[in-house]
Design a protein around this motif. Sequence first.
Motif, mmCIF file in Angstrom:
data_model
loop_
_atom_site.group_PDB
_atom_site.id
_atom_site.type_symbol
_atom_site.label_atom_id
_atom_site.label_comp_id
_atom_site.label_asym_id
_atom_site.label_seq_id
_atom_site.Cartn_x
_atom_site.Cartn_y
_atom_site.Cartn_z
ATOM 1 N N THR A 140 0.896 -1.245 0.054
ATOM 2 C CA THR A 140 0.021 -0.102 0.137
ATOM 3 C C THR A 140 0.822 1.130 -0.235
ATOM 4 O O THR A 140 0.658 2.184 -0.803
ATOM 5 N N ASP A 160 0.833 3.903 -2.717
ATOM 6 C CA ASP A 160 0.709 5.616 -2.553
ATOM 7 C C ASP A 160 1.741 6.377 -3.022
ATOM 8 O O ASP A 160 1.407 7.287 -3.566
ATOM 9 N N ARG A 213 1.596 6.739 -6.965
ATOM 10 C CA ARG A 213 0.445 7.447 -7.188
ATOM 11 C C ARG A 213 0.810 9.039 -7.047
ATOM 12 O O ARG A 213 0.551 9.883 -7.695
ATOM 13 N N SER A 214 1.665 9.237 -5.944
ATOM 14 C CA SER A 214 2.029 10.681 -5.906
ATOM 15 C C SER A 214 3.032 11.094 -6.730
ATOM 16 O O SER A 214 2.867 12.503 -6.952
ATOM 17 N N HIS A 265 -10.743 6.432 -3.140
ATOM 18 C CA HIS A 265 -10.078 4.884 -3.102
ATOM 19 C C HIS A 265 -10.900 4.309 -4.267
ATOM 20 O O HIS A 265 -12.025 3.908 -3.941
#
Length: 370
Positions: free
Chosen positions: A93, A97, A100-101, A115
């Motif tokens: 996870t 994340d 994704r950033s 989400h």
Amino acid sequence: PETITVQELANRMAARVPDVVKSLMKLGVMATATQSIDADTAEIVVEEFGHKSKRVSEGDVEIGLEGVVDADADMRTRPPVVTIMGHVDHGKTSLLDALRSTSVAAGEAGGITQHIGAYQVTLPSGERMTFIDTPGHEAFTAMRARGAQVTDIVVLVVAADDGVMPQTIEAIRHAKAANVPIIVAINKIDRPDANPTRVRSELLQYDIAVEEMGGETQDVEVSALKREGLDRLQEAILLQAEILDLKANPDRSAEGAVIESRLDRGRGPVATILVQKGTLKQGDIVVAGTEQGRVRAMLDEHGKPVTSAGPSVPVEILGMSGVPSAGEAFVVVEDEGRAREIAEFRQRRLRETNAVAGAAARGTLDQMLA
Ligand code: GTP
Ligand code: MG
């Protein structure tokens, strides 16, 4: 009689026999190449393959030539679809994340990311990749059991301070069984007790030979926490995607798979779907498993409305009659009547299969009690 052999049906659609057999299995029909199936069933299969079917005479199902095979000239490069797997707490996870950033789109949306089970990352270079955030390995297995192969690449996360663990091994098995290439992300390299070399040698025992060990599997040292090595991981993904030469025809009716779904109090059934072929448009009529409906709205991973979604693009769709199961294939059909017909056909099959299974279970119970 109103029948056609599986072989003949495959020939007419220019499809592979195993794919037709798989499609039949999903309908609860077990058949081999030489066996005959009835015209009603054949019609459903034809629709599932994205063709138009027309009953020209009793007993004959004619398949419209439109969209039968995607011509090479219509194929376009599509973004890779990546699933992140690994042992509990190894940082799946966190890595998702962090990745994704790095997306340019993430900044645009003001960091508010809803989400959803799948999302797309757009690199500053403009290149895109899609990540699937599977809740667990069971979901992956369930998808494969339903014949939905959605993943092009598995990123195997192994914590450098913990090494290969049971779920790491399980992930390797899943990826190998699905014949999906693995990229190893050795995570938590910021930890003082990190030992990436140990990870590489442990992986050898499970037939994963990374480049440093003389093999061909790419491995990248990363720290999701410190956001290190992310660009190298993305490069590795792009390189693997290039090798796979991933293509799809965007100019045809959409086909894909359900990634996850839920019943939303205000919005009704919401399904996150991944488009695999063609382009899904708002207003399209879709069938997914035993559910169907007109796509009333589509939302991207930022909750922004979109009107179309091409190959490898994940979107949330609203407007389904119910909640389709994860791993179910979806296909766009021509009209609502046809959609209902297919959905009802499947519901009936499901009831029959359950009834047979129930009867069999009762049978064995009776025998046990006798
Ligand atoms: P499950 O979903 O429970 O299987 O775990 P996961 O694999 O998603 O791991 P998660 O991202 O939740 O991270 C587990 C723990 O490891 C958290 O406390 C993270 O802060 C920590 N962690 C993740 N990545 C790193 C890293 O690169 N370095 C360090 N030091 N800690 C990390
Ligand atoms: Mg997690």
